[in-house]
Design an enzyme around this catalytic site. Sequence first.
Site, PDB file in Angstrom:
ATOM      1  N   PHE A 183       0.817  -1.228   0.000  1.00 47.62           N
ATOM      2  CA  PHE A 183       0.000   0.000   0.000  1.00 47.62           C
ATOM      3  C   PHE A 183       0.849   1.276   0.000  1.00 47.62           C
ATOM      4  CE2 PHE A 183      -2.776  -3.052   2.472  1.00 47.62           C
ATOM      5  CZ  PHE A 183      -3.507  -3.441   1.358  1.00 47.62           C
ATOM      6  N   ARG A 184       2.018   1.182  -0.557  1.00 52.09           N
ATOM      7  CA  ARG A 184       2.947   2.336  -0.623  1.00 52.09           C
ATOM      8  C   ARG A 184       3.357   2.857   0.767  1.00 52.09           C
ATOM      9  NH1 ARG A 184       0.604   2.745  -5.702  1.00 52.09           N
ATOM     10  NH2 ARG A 184       2.192   3.029  -7.279  1.00 52.09           N
ATOM     11  N   LEU A 185       3.194   2.010   1.766  1.00 52.80           N
ATOM     12  CA  LEU A 185       3.652   2.401   3.110  1.00 52.80           C
ATOM     13  C   LEU A 185       5.099   1.916   3.265  1.00 52.80           C
ATOM     14  CD1 LEU A 185       0.420   1.574   5.149  1.00 52.80           C
ATOM     15  CD2 LEU A 185       1.179   3.775   4.226  1.00 52.80           C
ATOM     16  N   HIS A 186       5.925   2.462   2.403  1.00 47.83           N
ATOM     17  CA  HIS A 186       7.307   1.989   2.307  1.00 47.83           C
ATOM     18  C   HIS A 186       8.134   2.378   3.537  1.00 47.83           C
ATOM     19  CE1 HIS A 186       5.931   1.479  -1.730  1.00 47.83           C
ATOM     20  NE2 HIS A 186       5.895   2.768  -1.975  1.00 47.83           N
TER      21      HIS A 186
END
Length: 205
Positions: A183-186
């Site tokens: 979820f692009r919560l890199h």
Amino acid sequence: MKSKAVESADILPLSQEIIDRFNHAMHAARAVGEPEPTAMVLATSDGEGLVTTRTVLLKALDPDGFVFFTNTTSRKGQQLQVCPRGAATFLWKTIENQVQLEGPVSRVSDAEADAYFSTRDRGSQIGAWASLQSQKLDSRETLECRAVEFEHKFEGREVLRPAHWSGFRLQPESVEFWQGRKFRLHDRLKYSQANGQWVTQLLYP
Ligand SMILES: Cc1cc2nc3c(=O)[nH]c(=O)nc-3n(C[C@H](O)[C@H](O)[C@H](O)COP(=O)(O)O)c2cc1C
């Protein structure tokens, strides 16, 4: 705008933790067959606001920094002469990993350049003589003729390193490790220097 004078003597050597983290990511990239895992996109500047990039290969890493080799009269070489700073990015797409470096860049010693040049295959050694890297070339034929010329010149003897071909070492002031997550919560972990030590900071993705 004048290029910023940087005292690389003030920069801390890379910590073992940073080197281990980098090597770990590089090994993981190799293990999954990432093409050109040592490739990094290197940015340099003319010190007047023009920034340029290109890919180079990492050839050595030690506490003093990341080493690549090139023609010192190339565009990047000329820029590094007037503005001895750079930034570089490794992208290992297969493992969703990125490493970014920023810091001063300096020439390696002649001995270090000679040692690496001697490990290159003969064709690449001749290529280093034949290529006037970044200069205008009128035709492919001219380049190939120059390569033949230098093959004759060095026939039966060792190809010496051209004076215009050497290495540069980017000595990071900061190193950022990026790991792709769902979820692009890199994850972003940045190492920088404060009060004479390496400190870490998480950054929003
Ligand atoms: C995968 C890859 C690796 C490269 N490695 C190097 C290198 O290690 N050294 C180098 O001088 N050029 C290398 N090049 C070529 C550079 O990207 C660039 O074209 C050249 O250095 C001239 O850049 P400049 O005109 O900005 O100085 C590589 C290109 C690619 C695509």
